[in-house]
Design an enzyme around this catalytic site. Sequence first.
Site, PDB file in Angstrom:
ATOM      1  N   THR A 180     -14.263 -51.425  12.936  1.00 37.61           N
ATOM      2  CA  THR A 180     -12.261 -52.069  12.643  1.00 37.61           C
ATOM      3  C   THR A 180     -11.960 -52.545  14.440  1.00 37.61           C
ATOM      4  O   THR A 180     -12.293 -52.061  15.261  1.00 37.61           O
ATOM      5  CB  THR A 180     -12.687 -49.938  12.329  1.00 37.61           C
ATOM      6  N   ASN A 379       4.644 -49.380   5.469  1.00 36.60           N
ATOM      7  CA  ASN A 379       4.026 -50.878   5.890  1.00 36.60           C
ATOM      8  C   ASN A 379       5.933 -52.076   4.828  1.00 36.60           C
ATOM      9  O   ASN A 379       4.775 -52.844   4.885  1.00 36.60           O
ATOM     10  CB  ASN A 379       2.684 -50.701   4.944  1.00 36.60           C
TER      11      ASN A 379
END
Lengths: 384, 384
Positions: A180, A379
Amino acid sequence: MSVTAAQGFSAAGIAAGIKESGNPDLALVVNHGPRRAAAGVFTSNRVKAAPVLWSEQVLKGGEVTAVVLNSGGANACTGPKGFQDTHATAEKAAEVLTGHNAGEIAVASTGLIGTLLPMDKLLPGIETAAAALSEHGGEKAAIAIKTTDTVHKTAVAGGEGWTVGGMAKGAGMLAPGLATMLVVLTTDADVDAAGLDSALRAATRTTFDRVDSDGCMSTNDTVLLLASGASGITPEQGEFAEAVRAVCADLARQLIGDAEGASKDIRIEVVNAATEDDAVEVGRSIARNNLLKCAIHGEDPNWGRVLSAIGTTKAAFEPDQLNVAINDVWVCKNGGVGEDRDLVDMRYREVRITADLAAGTESAVIWANDLTADYVHENSAYSS
Amino acid sequence: MSVTAAQGFSAAGIAAGIKESGNPDLALVVNHGPRRAAAGVFTSNRVKAAPVLWSEQVLKGGEVTAVVLNSGGANACTGPKGFQDTHATAEKAAEVLTGHNAGEIAVASTGLIGTLLPMDKLLPGIETAAAALSEHGGEKAAIAIKTTDTVHKTAVAGGEGWTVGGMAKGAGMLAPGLATMLVVLTTDADVDAAGLDSALRAATRTTFDRVDSDGCMSTNDTVLLLASGASGITPEQGEFAEAVRAVCADLARQLIGDAEGASKDIRIEVVNAATEDDAVEVGRSIARNNLLKCAIHGEDPNWGRVLSAIGTTKAAFEPDQLNVAINDVWVCKNGGVGEDRDLVDMRYREVRITADLAAGTESAVIWANDLTADYVHENSAYSS
C-alpha cells in the site's frame, strides 16, 4: 516508535514548500549501519510512478542508505522529466549525506498524479532535512508523508535486543496489488537482504495486500524494509518474520481506520474455502461491492448484497450451501434466510462479515471500508 | 411503444399489493401468436433468483406464451419455497389464460433479495392483470416493473410491416454479466427461436452487457424476446438483428440515464486496442473506479485516475503510449500531461472519456455513471 525505534537510524520531517498549505511534506530516513541491507515491494499497477521505477532498480542491489519521501505530488505519469526529477532527488541526497552514491538512495512520492514536482523547493528541502536528522525524528518523518491522512501511522514490534519499527501513509486509492501507499520499516536486527525480502513478502501478502478500502490501486505503492544490524543480533528467521508481519498488520489496520470519508471498518473473513485464492477472491468481491458498502454505512445487515457479490466469483461453492454472518449473527443459512436480521447490532465502527463457502478448509481476511457521502465529497473536490 | 407496439401482443400493469406503497407492481405480457417463439438471456451471477432458474428452463423449449413480471421483491436467495412460489405463479397464469401450461410461462421478479413474495397478493393479482390485458397495455406494464426507476423505459424499432418493441427496468445493481435487470422485447416478425436467439445474443453483447453503472451484478437479470409472427413477414436476419440491437441500445442508454443517484452519464470509449476483449476490460476497469467516478461528479477532468485504472488491467499497452481525452480534450498524451485540463467543459450530464491504447485497431464502448452522495443515501437506507 516509527522508523527510529530501531538502533542505527535517524530521520527528519520538514516543510519544504511542496504543499501549498505549508504543512510538512518531505521526510528523510537514513540507515547508519553497520549493515545497509534492504528489501522492497512495489505497486503491481502497470502505470508506475517515476520514484517506483527508480526505487525498484535501487532495491535490486539489496542495499539502501537512505529514503527520501515527499507528499504533495505523486510524480506519476510525468514522463522522462519526472524520472529525471527522481534521479536528481537521489543525487542530491547522496551529495548531502557525503560518501554515498545515488544508487543507494530510494525515493517515494505521494499526492496528485500527473503534475511535476517543484524541484526548486524539493532539492533545498533535502539539505534542510539532512540538517534536521535525529535519532528521535521518526514521528516527524511519519507526519511529513501524510496527504489526506488525518493521523500519522507508526508501529513497533521486536524481540530480545532487537526492534522492527515503521511508518505508513495512505487514506485513498487504497487497494494495493502488492503493497500500500508509502511504508518504511526499519530494524536493527542483523539480517541480510534475502532474509529481509523473505520476511517482507510474507508479511505484505497477508496484511497490506488484504486491505481494500476503495478498490483503487495506486501508481505509487511502496513498502521498504531497511536493516542496520546495529543491535548485533540475528534473530531466528521465523521470529523476525513474525515481528515484521505484526508491524505490517498494525499499520494496515491503521490505514483502514483512517480511510477517506469512512465511517465503518469492515473485517471480511471468508471461511471453509476450497483454496486460499478462492477465499481472497470472494473476500475482495465482497469488499468492492458498492451497494453492500452503502448498506453497511446505513447499518443495514443486507446479506443479499453479500450473496450477489459472492455469485460473481469463480470460487468453488454451491449457492444453496452458502452461509453469511454479520457481527456473528448468521443472517443467511444455506443460501436463504437465516437468523433474524434485527438481531444484528451495527452501531460500532468495526463490522464483521463472515462468509462460509462450505467448500473446504481454507480462509482469508480482507479489510474494507463503507461507502459514504463524505468519501464522495472528499474525492469529488477539484483534484484533491 | 413498449411491448404492445408489435402486433399479436397484449399487456397489463396493475397494483397487486406486493409493494406496501400501493404502486403498480405486477405486469403481464401475452403473445397471441400465431407464432410463440422466444429467446432469453439471463444473469451470469452464480447466485440466481428462483424466477431466473425457472425461466431458463422454460426458454429451453423455445416457446413462451406469456411473461409474468413483478416488482416489490426479487425472490432471490429464498430456497425451495421461493422456487415453488415461482412455479405457482406460472401455474396460475397458465390457468387464467386457459389452454396453456406452466411450462410456457416465463416469470421475472425484481426488488429486495432474501424475502419471500406475498403469494396471497400475487396470485389474485394475476387474475386482475389478465382481466386488464389490452393491445394498448404496454405502457402500464412498463410502469408496473419499476423499482427505484424514476421513469419507465420503452423503445421501438422495425422495418417494412414489422416492429420490435420493448420495455426495461433497472436503476441499481446495474452491471449485468449477460443482461440487465428486467427487459421484455416483442416482435411481430415471423422469426423462429434460433433466429431470435442469435439476434438477441448479438444485441445484448454490445448493449446491456456494456452498461456498468455501479459494478454490482444482479441475481435477477433477464432479457426476453418474444415473436408473434403476426405481421406475416420474415425480415432478412441482419435487418432484424439490427432492429433488436437498436431497441436494446436505446433501453440500455435509458437505464444509465436513470441510474440511482447519478448526476452524470459517462460514455467510455476505448480505441486502438489489440483485441475487443482488451477494450472491454479497460473500459470496465475505468467504469468501476470509484475515485474517477467521484472526480467526474465533481466535474474534475482527473485523467490520472483513468491511467491508474488502465494500469490494473492485463490489456496490451505501453504506459508511455497511452492517450486520454475527456470531452474531446486530450488531457493525457503519451502517458503524461497533454492539453490544458482547463479546456475541458464538464457542465453537461453526458461525459465522454476516450482511452487510446495505441496497441491495435479494436474498440468498445462502456456506459457508466458517476458516484454521488445521492447514490450513497439511496442505497444506505434500510434495505431499500
